[in-house]
Design an enzyme around this catalytic site. Sequence first.
Site, short mmCIF file in Angstrom:
data_model
loop_
_atom_site.label_atom_id
_atom_site.label_comp_id
_atom_site.label_asym_id
_atom_site.label_seq_id
_atom_site.Cartn_x
_atom_site.Cartn_y
_atom_site.Cartn_z
N ASP A 146 3.41 -7.55 0.24
CA ASP A 146 2.08 -7.50 1.29
C ASP A 146 0.87 -8.14 0.61
OD1 ASP A 146 -0.23 -6.85 3.01
OD2 ASP A 146 0.46 -4.68 3.04
N SER A 200 1.65 -0.52 -5.45
CA SER A 200 0.91 -0.68 -4.22
C SER A 200 0.45 -1.99 -4.44
CB SER A 200 -0.39 0.34 -4.44
OG SER A 200 -1.01 0.25 -3.06
N CYS A 213 -5.95 -1.90 13.22
CA CYS A 213 -7.56 -1.85 12.61
C CYS A 213 -8.41 -1.26 13.68
CB CYS A 213 -8.07 -3.37 12.52
SG CYS A 213 -7.20 -4.03 11.09
N HIS A 218 -7.63 -9.10 3.62
CA HIS A 218 -6.53 -8.87 2.46
C HIS A 218 -7.37 -8.61 1.27
CE1 HIS A 218 -2.66 -7.59 1.03
NE2 HIS A 218 -3.01 -8.21 -0.08
N SER A 272 5.51 -2.41 12.46
CA SER A 272 5.44 -3.31 11.49
C SER A 272 6.65 -3.09 10.28
CB SER A 272 4.23 -3.25 10.44
OG SER A 272 3.18 -3.19 11.29
N HIS A 315 -3.78 2.31 8.71
CA HIS A 315 -3.26 2.41 9.80
C HIS A 315 -2.22 3.70 10.24
CE1 HIS A 315 -4.73 -1.42 10.15
NE2 HIS A 315 -3.68 -2.24 10.44
N ASN A 359 4.70 -11.03 9.21
CA ASN A 359 3.34 -10.68 9.93
C ASN A 359 3.42 -11.31 11.48
OD1 ASN A 359 0.20 -10.31 9.88
ND2 ASN A 359 0.45 -12.49 10.38
N LYS A 415 4.45 -7.09 15.03
CA LYS A 415 3.68 -6.97 13.78
C LYS A 415 2.13 -7.42 13.97
CE LYS A 415 1.75 -6.81 9.78
NZ LYS A 415 0.42 -7.21 9.39
N HIS A 463 0.89 -1.31 -0.19
CA HIS A 463 -0.04 0.15 0.03
C HIS A 463 0.97 1.38 0.08
CE1 HIS A 463 -3.16 -2.79 1.02
NE2 HIS A 463 -2.57 -2.94 1.94
N SER A 518 -5.63 1.48 -2.73
CA SER A 518 -4.84 1.89 -1.27
C SER A 518 -3.91 3.20 -1.42
CB SER A 518 -4.33 0.74 -0.59
OG SER A 518 -3.30 0.11 -1.41
N ASP A 561 -0.08 -3.99 14.60
CA ASP A 561 -0.71 -3.64 13.42
C ASP A 561 -2.10 -4.14 13.24
OD1 ASP A 561 -1.36 -4.02 10.45
OD2 ASP A 561 0.53 -3.35 9.99
N ASN A 562 -2.37 -5.37 13.19
CA ASN A 562 -3.38 -6.18 12.70
C ASN A 562 -4.68 -5.72 13.78
OD1 ASN A 562 -1.34 -7.29 11.50
ND2 ASN A 562 -2.24 -9.39 11.34
N GLU A 611 4.39 -9.10 4.57
CA GLU A 611 3.80 -8.48 5.71
C GLU A 611 2.44 -9.16 6.28
OE1 GLU A 611 4.71 -5.43 6.49
OE2 GLU A 611 2.99 -4.37 7.18
N GLN A 638 9.97 -5.16 8.85
CA GLN A 638 10.13 -5.36 7.39
C GLN A 638 11.68 -5.04 7.08
OE1 GLN A 638 9.09 -6.40 4.94
NE2 GLN A 638 6.95 -6.81 4.92
P1 NAI Z 1 -6.40 -14.41 11.80
O1 NAI Z 1 -6.12 -15.81 11.14
O2 NAI Z 1 -5.84 -14.04 13.20
O3 NAI Z 1 -7.92 -14.20 12.04
C1 NAI Z 1 -8.94 -14.57 11.02
C2 NAI Z 1 -10.00 -15.35 11.90
O4 NAI Z 1 -10.87 -15.31 11.08
C3 NAI Z 1 -9.48 -16.69 12.23
O5 NAI Z 1 -9.68 -16.63 13.88
C4 NAI Z 1 -10.50 -17.68 11.65
O6 NAI Z 1 -10.88 -18.75 12.78
C5 NAI Z 1 -11.80 -16.83 11.51
N1 NAI Z 1 -12.46 -17.33 10.27
C6 NAI Z 1 -12.08 -17.97 9.14
N2 NAI Z 1 -13.15 -18.39 8.57
C7 NAI Z 1 -14.20 -17.95 9.00
C8 NAI Z 1 -15.72 -17.95 8.78
N3 NAI Z 1 -16.18 -18.51 7.62
N4 NAI Z 1 -16.51 -17.21 9.73
C9 NAI Z 1 -16.23 -16.62 10.77
N5 NAI Z 1 -14.72 -16.50 11.25
C10 NAI Z 1 -14.01 -17.21 10.33
O7 NAI Z 1 -5.92 -13.54 10.53
P2 NAI Z 1 -5.82 -11.73 10.85
O8 NAI Z 1 -4.24 -11.51 11.21
O9 NAI Z 1 -6.77 -11.42 11.68
O10 NAI Z 1 -5.97 -11.27 9.33
C11 NAI Z 1 -7.15 -11.44 8.79
C12 NAI Z 1 -7.18 -10.81 7.37
O11 NAI Z 1 -6.86 -9.42 7.68
C13 NAI Z 1 -6.06 -11.28 6.43
O12 NAI Z 1 -6.57 -11.31 5.35
C14 NAI Z 1 -5.00 -10.36 6.64
O13 NAI Z 1 -4.05 -10.45 5.52
C15 NAI Z 1 -5.83 -9.18 6.76
N6 NAI Z 1 -5.16 -7.77 7.44
C16 NAI Z 1 -5.63 -6.74 7.08
C17 NAI Z 1 -5.19 -5.47 7.29
C18 NAI Z 1 -5.93 -4.22 7.20
O14 NAI Z 1 -5.16 -3.12 7.52
N7 NAI Z 1 -6.79 -4.37 6.44
C19 NAI Z 1 -4.26 -5.51 8.64
C20 NAI Z 1 -3.69 -6.94 9.04
C21 NAI Z 1 -4.06 -7.95 8.35
#
Ligand code: NAI
Length: 482
Positions: A143, A78, A244, A350, A411, A403, A230, A235, A55, A83, A239-240, A205, A415
């Site tokens: 990322d 990006s 958020c 993501h 984070s 963020h 990650n 991180k 991003h 983003s 960050d997550n 990332e 990196q």
């Molecule tokens: P995580 O693995 O810690 O959490 C995801 C959760 O979703 C898990 O607990 C899992 O059991 C649950 N899950 C899976 N399928 C499901 C379903 N059908 N119904 C309900 N819950 C379900 O992963 P994390 O770190 O929380 O990341 C989640 C996503 O966010 C990833 O795609 C990551 O890359 C992205 N992300 C986005 C950010 C942003 O700024 N927008 C920042 C960091 C991560």
Amino acid sequence: TTSTHDFKVADLSQAVFGRKEITLAEHEMPGLMAIREEFAAQQPLAGARITGSLHMTVQTAVLIETLTALGAQVRWASCNIFSTQDHAAAAVAVGPDGTPENPQGVPVFAWKGETLEEYWWCTEQALTWPGAETGGPNMILDDGGDATLLVHKGVEYEKAGAAPSVDTAENDEHRVILQLLNRTLAETPQKWTQLASEIRGVTEETTTGVHRLYEMHQAGTLLFPAINVNDAVTKSKFDNKYGCRHSLVDGINRATDVLIGGKVAVVCGYGDVGKGCAESLRGQGARVIVTEIDPICALQAAMDGYQVARLEDVLDTADLFITTTGNRDIIMAGDMARMKHQAIVGNIGHFDNEIDMAGLAAIEGIVKDEVKPQVHTWTFPDGKKIILLSEGRLLNLGNATGHPSFVMSNSFANQTIAQIELFTKPEAYPTGVYVLPKQLDEKVARLHLEALGARLTELRPEQADYIGVPVEGPYKPDHYRY
Ligand code: NAI
């Protein structure tokens, strides 16, 4: 210094504004600035050609200029079509010493609101190094794994002698990728194989990109080592979660300005991102409901005081729906058809496959209307509307600015350390996926404590002996979960 001034951004005249925000961000990114100071003389990244796919925000600009301050050459795209912050992209292209008339910065290929064709073109440009012997980078900073994916698919198809026909594409994005690779195969049949030959590794990332890397490693197809940034504690647990917690409501507010207090909000997924999102909505006074498939995370949600329910049971009563799972098909078209009038639907995971956008568009008689960029209403045949944010792509970056700097400093310090590790110690990292040693994780945390005015207690030698850790750390065993 970079010798190439090719780049593509929306508007170079925004560079002055971008530079002002970068300067403010630097103060809020003590980890990155400390690393600049520590390694300025040493130049550990001299000789590194880093392709970044992440991003293109103000915070990323500080990361890019940290990498160049340590000696790297950088090309950037990006990792999402919505983003980019155009003023940040312009400032990076112009560089601290350039002017819009005489840009001297880093080649960056990014603007807000790319088409899918443009997005993959930008990724290809960031991976293409005019003048380099292999035509490519020797490091990737990723990322979500799109740059890594393009290289791997390219190598796979070159080995096979052909890329699959575009007619076999599963969706629009897949079609664009196949088109691109069919073109490079015709033009430069060994482009990706040659380019991959010199790549020392990738630092990744996010959760979703890391997931792809472990899959490739297990399948035996991973071409070079990877550091999983990650899963550094400083991180994903920061960050997550706290990132958020800040940027989710920022995105909802900028998109809709709807009062969150008193509303019912559903958060799908209670991992690191889900935990931050739920807290963020509760902080605004929403009543939050969590959906989970993992009993441990579901129990955590319950203990944190959230109702745990199934999506189908709350569709017609909730006001806001946020997906945070990194999984596919979480909110389907039929689910959206059952929601209340003007329910808000958004994703912060993501990729854009958590919400069934294709299914929604396929409903007969449905009407999509743009309220403003990245905010659309979808009106069902019965007149009921829902509000969809960022066309199902991550709304904190599509509708807001992602963020804030301080959390991204954690984070991006990881990196930068990961880039230095892989680039300077290739022999220590045979092809595989690694996390950074805990001591480096603790170092990143230390770099940020002082800026917050926190005073860390020093462990005394007899105490260290008693709990069996060195005075200088690491303080926890690898299996500790924080
Ligand atoms: P995580 O693995 O810690 O959490 C995801 C959760 O979703 C898990 O607990 C899992 O059991 C649950 N899950 C899976 N399928 C499901 C379903 N059908 N119904 C309900 N819950 C379900 O992963 P994390 O770190 O929380 O990341 C989640 C996503 O966010 C990833 O795609 C990551 O890359 C992205 N992300 C986005 C950010 C942003 O700024 N927008 C920042 C960091 C991560």
